[in-house]
Scaffold this motif. Structure first.
Motif, mmCIF file in Angstrom:
data_model
loop_
_atom_site.group_PDB
_atom_site.id
_atom_site.type_symbol
_atom_site.label_atom_id
_atom_site.label_comp_id
_atom_site.label_asym_id
_atom_site.label_seq_id
_atom_site.Cartn_x
_atom_site.Cartn_y
_atom_site.Cartn_z
ATOM 1 N N LYS A 69 4.976 0.146 7.888
ATOM 2 C CA LYS A 69 4.030 0.894 7.842
ATOM 3 C C LYS A 69 2.903 1.458 7.683
ATOM 4 N N PRO A 70 1.603 1.460 8.236
ATOM 5 C CA PRO A 70 0.186 1.331 7.041
ATOM 6 C C PRO A 70 0.682 2.593 7.016
ATOM 7 N N ALA A 71 -0.501 2.285 5.642
ATOM 8 C CA ALA A 71 -0.430 3.651 4.170
ATOM 9 C C ALA A 71 -1.382 4.643 4.943
ATOM 10 N N GLU A 72 -1.336 5.214 4.320
ATOM 11 C CA GLU A 72 -2.185 6.840 5.397
ATOM 12 C C GLU A 72 -3.541 6.721 5.246
ATOM 13 N N ASP A 73 -4.065 5.577 4.529
ATOM 14 C CA ASP A 73 -5.565 6.064 3.655
ATOM 15 C C ASP A 73 -5.637 4.131 3.857
ATOM 16 N N SER A 74 -5.251 3.941 5.091
ATOM 17 C CA SER A 74 -5.151 1.692 5.011
ATOM 18 C C SER A 74 -5.966 1.658 6.449
ATOM 19 N N VAL A 75 -6.697 0.948 6.331
ATOM 20 C CA VAL A 75 -7.706 0.325 7.502
ATOM 21 C C VAL A 75 -6.787 -0.918 8.420
ATOM 22 N N GLY A 107 0.989 -1.575 0.511
ATOM 23 C CA GLY A 107 0.226 0.019 -0.122
ATOM 24 C C GLY A 107 0.944 1.065 0.207
ATOM 25 N N THR A 108 2.514 1.364 0.430
ATOM 26 C CA THR A 108 2.707 2.018 0.331
ATOM 27 C C THR A 108 3.740 3.190 -0.150
ATOM 28 N N VAL A 131 -8.220 -0.719 -1.982
ATOM 29 C CA VAL A 131 -8.300 -0.913 -1.358
ATOM 30 C C VAL A 131 -6.890 -0.975 -0.325
ATOM 31 N N LYS A 132 -7.280 -0.579 0.721
ATOM 32 C CA LYS A 132 -5.667 -1.026 1.578
ATOM 33 C C LYS A 132 -5.716 -1.268 3.045
ATOM 34 N N ILE A 133 -5.485 -2.434 3.094
ATOM 35 C CA ILE A 133 -5.848 -2.935 4.801
ATOM 36 C C ILE A 133 -4.140 -3.663 5.399
ATOM 37 N N PHE A 134 -3.908 -2.523 6.506
ATOM 38 C CA PHE A 134 -2.876 -3.235 7.108
ATOM 39 C C PHE A 134 -3.305 -4.016 8.069
#
Ligand code: DC
Length: 220
Positions: free
Chosen positions: A190-196, A130-131, A139-142
């Motif tokens: 690291k989680p992408a800023e726009d991830s859930v 996602g990053t 869709v981006k999920i962490f």
């Protein structure tokens, strides 16, 4: 093409959950960790120090990694050899984590990942999907879970495959890999800023799968 990115630490359940979600949606499931593992296996086979960026970088032009999808199941080929089983050995995990911190290795595997995503509706899992790899994924999920629970899942999986490794060793390896993967300079986990973000601690696999499929369907 519709692309779904699932990132998170080792043992969070990414592969099992992503595979189930892909099946439900009719997408292919791409496990990008397998690519880093294949490079790690090449180094182990050829006695190349996996933490030595110069040595690893110098052999990349001798490495050909391919993914093939047979009945929806991903197979990984290293210079024509199916290494899908060998890449799962604990030593291959650490080798993968080591080589994944080397910028030339990440550059080497980047196009392959982008090509697959450009040609297929897919759910791709890894650490930087996602990053970095698919910043425009729909869709981006962490996906994460507590280290002890992740280590227990990994331990049970390895034990079932006949491994004699102890829980403590698995937990220690996992903590080292978590640290390496999230502290490296290039494309750290690291989680992408726009991830859930979803935490699967204490959840059954079925609950986690449902939760992820719901998130994907909502976002699509
Ligand atoms: O997901 P996995 O445990 O099979 O991944 C093996 C290693 O590869 C992991 O420790 C970090 C690295 N990796 C990465 O750096 N980027 C990815 N997209 C996938 C995996």
């Amino acid at each position: 093409m519709i692309n779904v990115a699932i990132d998170g630490p080792a043992g969070a359940g990414k592969s099992t959950i992503a595979r189930a979600a892909a099946k439900e949606l009719g997408f292919i499931y791409v496990d990008t960790g397998a690519l880093y593992r294949a490079v790690g296996v090449y180094c182990l086979r050829n006695e190349i120090e996996t933490t030595d960026a110069e040595c690893v970088g110098a052999v990349l032009d001798k490495i050909n990694v391919e993914l093939k999808f047979i009945d929806g199941v991903q197979h990984v080929y290293l210079n024509g050899d199916d290494v899908s089983t060998e890449i799962r050995l604990p030593e291959s995990s650490m080798a993968a984590s080591n080589v994944s911190a080397i910028p030339s290795v990440r550059a080497f595997l980047f196009d392959l990942q982008r090509d697959i995503a450009a040609k297929n509706n897919c759910i791709m899992d890894g650490r930087d999907i996602g990053t970095v790899v698919l910043p425009n994924a729909k869709v981006k999920i962490f996906l994460t879970a507590d280290p002890e629970e992740r280590a227990m899942r990994r331990y049970l999986e390895l034990k079932e495959k006949g491994s004699t490794v102890s829980y403590d060793e698995v937990l220690e390896d996992l903590k080292v890999r978590d640290y390496n993967d999230s502290h490296r300079e290039i494309a750290p986990l690291k989680p992408a800023e726009d991830s859930v973000t979803h935490n699967t601690t204490g959840k059954t696999l079925d609950e986690s799968i449902k939760m992820i499929i719901n998130t994907i369907k909502e976002k699509m």
